[in-house]
Enzyme design. Structure first.
Site, mmCIF file in Angstrom:
data_model
loop_
_atom_site.group_PDB
_atom_site.id
_atom_site.type_symbol
_atom_site.label_atom_id
_atom_site.label_comp_id
_atom_site.label_asym_id
_atom_site.label_seq_id
_atom_site.Cartn_x
_atom_site.Cartn_y
_atom_site.Cartn_z
ATOM 1 N N LYS A 48 62.839 148.460 -2.441
ATOM 2 C CA LYS A 48 61.729 149.197 -1.818
ATOM 3 C C LYS A 48 60.731 148.239 -1.184
ATOM 4 C CE LYS A 48 58.130 150.148 -3.947
ATOM 5 N NZ LYS A 48 56.748 149.594 -4.045
ATOM 6 N N LYS A 95 50.603 140.540 -1.037
ATOM 7 C CA LYS A 95 51.618 140.983 -1.996
ATOM 8 C C LYS A 95 52.993 141.065 -1.336
ATOM 9 C CE LYS A 95 53.741 142.659 -5.569
ATOM 10 N NZ LYS A 95 53.371 143.884 -6.273
#
Length: 297
Positions: free
Chosen positions: A238, A170
């Site tokens: 983030k 991811k």
């Protein structure tokens, strides 16, 4: 299987709804209670804490905003691990670093439970349609057991190896998202500033080697001036921060990733953190005194 779902935000809520539509027995928990009550009215059971969800369910899924929240929900005094028992299967769909996933997996293993890191890609639209890509790390037997649950939420489901590998894949995806979108912004602003109709630019680039999922997703939003948040700039900031930490840990130079992170952080500093990541075009448009705008606008 009795299924629990914790974290009913932009991604978690539609994922939980798809589990209800697939007729799973579902218990839900969220910090904001309104969405819990909404799902209860649709057939779910509500729980007051993560611990309560774990106590009453065989499989617990989470979809949470950041690593600190993931650690709190799993490892805190009222967290999932505190009520985990032998045979439990715990699944985290959040985007975190592999070290976080492995820490939780170790805590689950001490209780005789399994932990799968299963981050997702596809955005809110994919969550709503049940077409997410789900990349899963962890015990293959546990993965096989929960595959019907994952299939209710996703279309492309991949077992990618041991715990932590899902998170690594991811993060690699998010690295590509950041780099690709930063490149799309520069290409479209450059071409528009130099005098080419941006719709024409898009039509040509979308069928050329320079095309990408980020170009196909974002340029139509540029042209319509639609920056309503689906996946926000702040969220990508983030994620790229976690990517950078993994790069340092693995001693891999991420030069383009660092530049993309800088570009996203600049946009966030300009007050665009809550806007869709397509709003990354706005700062460069201002510098170039041009807009990538469709002809009818």
């Amino acid at each position: 299987m009795r299924v629990g779902f914790i974290g009913l935000g932009k991604m978690g809520r539609p994922m939980a709804l798809n589990l209800l539509r697939a007729n799973f027995s579902l218990t839900v928990h969220n910090r904001s209670r309104a969405v819990v009550e909404e799902l209860v009215q649709m057939g779910a059971s509500g729980a007051a804490s993560a611990r309560e969800v774990a106590r009453g369910c065989d499989v617990v899924l989470t979809c949470l905003p950041n690593p600190a929240t993931v650690e709190e929900v799993f490892l805190g005094p009222e967290g999932i691990i505190s009520a985990t028992r032998e045979g439990h299967i715990l699944i985290d769909h959040s985007t975190v670093g592999p070290s976080t996933s492995r820490e939780i997996a170790a805590a689950a293993r001490e209780k005789g439970a399994y932990f799968l890191d299963a981050p997702i890609s596809g955005g809110p639209a994919g969550a709503q349609a049940g077409t997410l890509t789900i990349m899963v790390g962890g015990d293959k037997g546990a993965f096989d057991q929960v595959l019907p649950i994952l299939q209710a939420m996703g279309k492309n489901i991949h077992h990618v190896g041991s715990v932590g590998n899902g998170s690594i894949v991811k993060l690699a995806n998010q690295l590509l998202v950041g780099i690709n979108l930063a490149g799309v912004v520069e290409a479209m602003v450059l071409g528009t500033r130099a005098g080419v109709d941006p719709q024409v630019m898009y039509d040509v680039l979308s069928t050329s080697f320079g095309s990408s999922a980020m170009l196909m997703r974002s340029v139509p939003l540029f042209l319509r001036r639609n920056f309503h948040p689906a996946t926000s700039i702040g969220l990508i900031c983030k994620d790229l921060g976690i990517v950078g930490e993994l790069g340092k840990e693995q001693q891999v130079r991420l030069l383009l990733g660092s530049l993309a992170e800088q570009v996203f952080n600049e946009a966030k500093a300009m007050g665009l953190g809550d806007q869709d990541m397509a709003a990354l075009v706005l700062p460069l448009e201002r510098l170039a005194n041009t807009e990538v705008r469709g002809p009818s606008l």
